[in-house]
Design a protein around this motif. Structure first.
Motif, PDB file in Angstrom:
ATOM      1  N   GLU A 147       0.812  -1.215   0.000  1.00  0.00           N
ATOM      2  CA  GLU A 147       0.000   0.000   0.000  1.00  0.00           C
ATOM      3  C   GLU A 147       0.847   1.267   0.000  1.00  0.00           C
ATOM      4  OE1 GLU A 147      -3.029   0.202  -0.867  1.00  0.00           O
ATOM      5  OE2 GLU A 147      -3.240  -1.967  -0.876  1.00  0.00           O
ATOM      6  N   LEU A 148       1.997   1.247   0.653  1.00  0.00           N
ATOM      7  CA  LEU A 148       2.894   2.407   0.568  1.00  0.00           C
ATOM      8  C   LEU A 148       3.397   2.596  -0.852  1.00  0.00           C
ATOM      9  CD1 LEU A 148       4.933   2.082   3.896  1.00  0.00           C
ATOM     10  CD2 LEU A 148       3.221   3.828   3.316  1.00  0.00           C
ATOM     11  N   MET A 149       3.721   1.490  -1.521  1.00  0.00           N
ATOM     12  CA  MET A 149       4.166   1.580  -2.926  1.00  0.00           C
ATOM     13  C   MET A 149       3.042   2.102  -3.817  1.00  0.00           C
ATOM     14  SD  MET A 149       7.331   0.779  -3.148  1.00  0.00           S
ATOM     15  CE  MET A 149       7.504   0.544  -4.909  1.00  0.00           C
ATOM     16  N   ARG A 150       1.825   1.637  -3.592  1.00  0.00           N
ATOM     17  CA  ARG A 150       0.682   2.099  -4.395  1.00  0.00           C
ATOM     18  C   ARG A 150       0.388   3.569  -4.144  1.00  0.00           C
ATOM     19  NH1 ARG A 150      -3.137  -3.307  -3.865  1.00  0.00           N
ATOM     20  NH2 ARG A 150      -1.767  -4.588  -5.175  1.00  0.00           N
ATOM     21  N   THR A 151       0.527   4.001  -2.894  1.00  0.00           N
ATOM     22  CA  THR A 151       0.327   5.414  -2.573  1.00  0.00           C
ATOM     23  C   THR A 151       1.377   6.259  -3.281  1.00  0.00           C
ATOM     24  OG1 THR A 151      -0.630   4.844  -0.432  1.00  0.00           O
ATOM     25  CG2 THR A 151       0.193   7.090  -0.681  1.00  0.00           C
ATOM     26  N   ARG A 152       2.604   5.768  -3.282  1.00  0.00           N
ATOM     27  CA  ARG A 152       3.692   6.473  -3.982  1.00  0.00           C
ATOM     28  C   ARG A 152       3.396   6.589  -5.470  1.00  0.00           C
ATOM     29  NH1 ARG A 152       9.577   3.959  -4.536  1.00  0.00           N
ATOM     30  NH2 ARG A 152       8.878   3.548  -6.619  1.00  0.00           N
ATOM     31  N   GLU A 153       2.904   5.510  -6.055  1.00  0.00           N
ATOM     32  CA  GLU A 153       2.585   5.514  -7.488  1.00  0.00           C
ATOM     33  C   GLU A 153       1.428   6.446  -7.805  1.00  0.00           C
ATOM     34  OE1 GLU A 153       4.319   4.164 -10.011  1.00  0.00           O
ATOM     35  OE2 GLU A 153       5.753   3.680  -8.442  1.00  0.00           O
ATOM     36  N   LEU A 154       0.461   6.569  -6.897  1.00  0.00           N
ATOM     37  CA  LEU A 154      -0.665   7.481  -7.120  1.00  0.00           C
ATOM     38  C   LEU A 154      -0.189   8.929  -7.181  1.00  0.00           C
ATOM     39  CD1 LEU A 154      -3.459   6.002  -4.825  1.00  0.00           C
ATOM     40  CD2 LEU A 154      -3.407   6.032  -7.331  1.00  0.00           C
ATOM     41  N   GLN A 155       0.870   9.218  -6.452  1.00  0.00           N
ATOM     42  CA  GLN A 155       1.405  10.583  -6.433  1.00  0.00           C
ATOM     43  C   GLN A 155       2.182  10.912  -7.697  1.00  0.00           C
ATOM     44  OE1 GLN A 155       3.700  10.680  -2.862  1.00  0.00           O
ATOM     45  NE2 GLN A 155       1.946  11.239  -1.606  1.00  0.00           N
ATOM     46  N   ALA A 156       2.713   9.895  -8.357  1.00  0.00           N
ATOM     47  CA  ALA A 156       3.485  10.129  -9.577  1.00  0.00           C
ATOM     48  C   ALA A 156       2.521  10.391 -10.729  1.00  0.00           C
ATOM     49  CB  ALA A 156       4.366   8.922  -9.880  1.00  0.00           C
ATOM     50  N   ALA A 157       2.679  11.509 -11.362  1.00  0.00           N
ATOM     51  CA  ALA A 157       1.796  11.860 -12.474  1.00  0.00           C
ATOM     52  C   ALA A 157       2.236  11.112 -13.733  1.00  0.00           C
ATOM     53  CB  ALA A 157       1.839  13.364 -12.719  1.00  0.00           C
ATOM     54  N   PRO A 158       1.337  10.285 -14.310  1.00  0.00           N
ATOM     55  CA  PRO A 158       1.722   9.575 -15.534  1.00  0.00           C
ATOM     56  C   PRO A 158       1.823  10.550 -16.715  1.00  0.00           C
ATOM     57  CG  PRO A 158      -0.571   9.142 -14.991  1.00  0.00           C
ATOM     58  CD  PRO A 158      -0.004   9.983 -13.892  1.00  0.00           C
TER      59      PRO A 158
END
Length: 189
Positions: A76-87
């Motif tokens: 979940e920390l990795m997924r939260t980090r990925e949500l913050q990265a703008a594709p």
């Protein structure tokens, strides 16, 4: 004050490294609240659960937790980090998903290695044979599994492939039967 026994020192050191690795992931994810991480774990369909108190203990690195809870928090920390990265607009969605899954697997693999070290060195009143088995398992992991990438499923497939494609040591090409040239018996299954 008496010195800690060597097992306790190794366990504490491993637990501190594990806690630091999780804190680094937490910082990279933008330091979400403990309750938010706990809620995401609950909604994520993980086999393990983690209350906000457990998430706090994981981040502090003060006491060991189950692998299921730890893996859920890391994911979940990795997924939260990925949500913050703008594709980016030109990013292929499949490639982005593949990269995200690989990053999650790598993070879980690194954390699992640290968790296994904590588990190996913990002093929980286990018998000497249990402690010896833990130590042996840790050495196998450190010397064999980790250098091969840590993916046990991939390592297992590679070993099975080696067995299927097994050839005789002399290279005479007589797989799956007794080689009369070099007297080497290969597997028949």
């Amino acid at each position: 004050m008496p010195a800690d026994p060597p097992g306790d020192q190794a366990s504490n050191s491993a637990l501190q490294r594990l806690g630091q690795a999780i804190r680094d992931l937490h910082a990279a994810a933008g330091r979400p609240s403990l309750r938010m991480v706990s809620q995401r774990v609950k909604e994520g369909g993980h086999p393990g659960t983690a209350s906000h108190t457990t998430v706090g203990a994981i981040l502090k690195g003060t006491k060991p937790v189950s692998w299921e809870a730890l893996a859920a928090v890391v994911t979940e920390l990795m997924r939260t980090r990925e949500l913050q990265a703008a594709p980016t607009e030109d990013e292929d969605p499949k490639a982005g998903e593949t990269a995200r899954l690989q990053a999650e697997m790598q993070a879980c693999s690194r954390v699992r290695t640290l968790w296994l070290e904590v588990e190996c060195h913990k002093d929980d009143g286990a018998s000497e044979s249990t402690k010896a088995a833990r130590s042996f398992a840790w050495e196998l992991h450190r010397l064999i599994v980790e250098p091969l990438g840590g993916d046990l499923a991939r390592i297992s497939r590679a070993i099975r492939a080696l067995r299927v494609n097994e050839a005789t040591p002399s290279g005479c090409g007589a797989p799956r039967r007794l080689c009369t040239t070099c007297s080497y018996t290969t597997r028949t299954s």
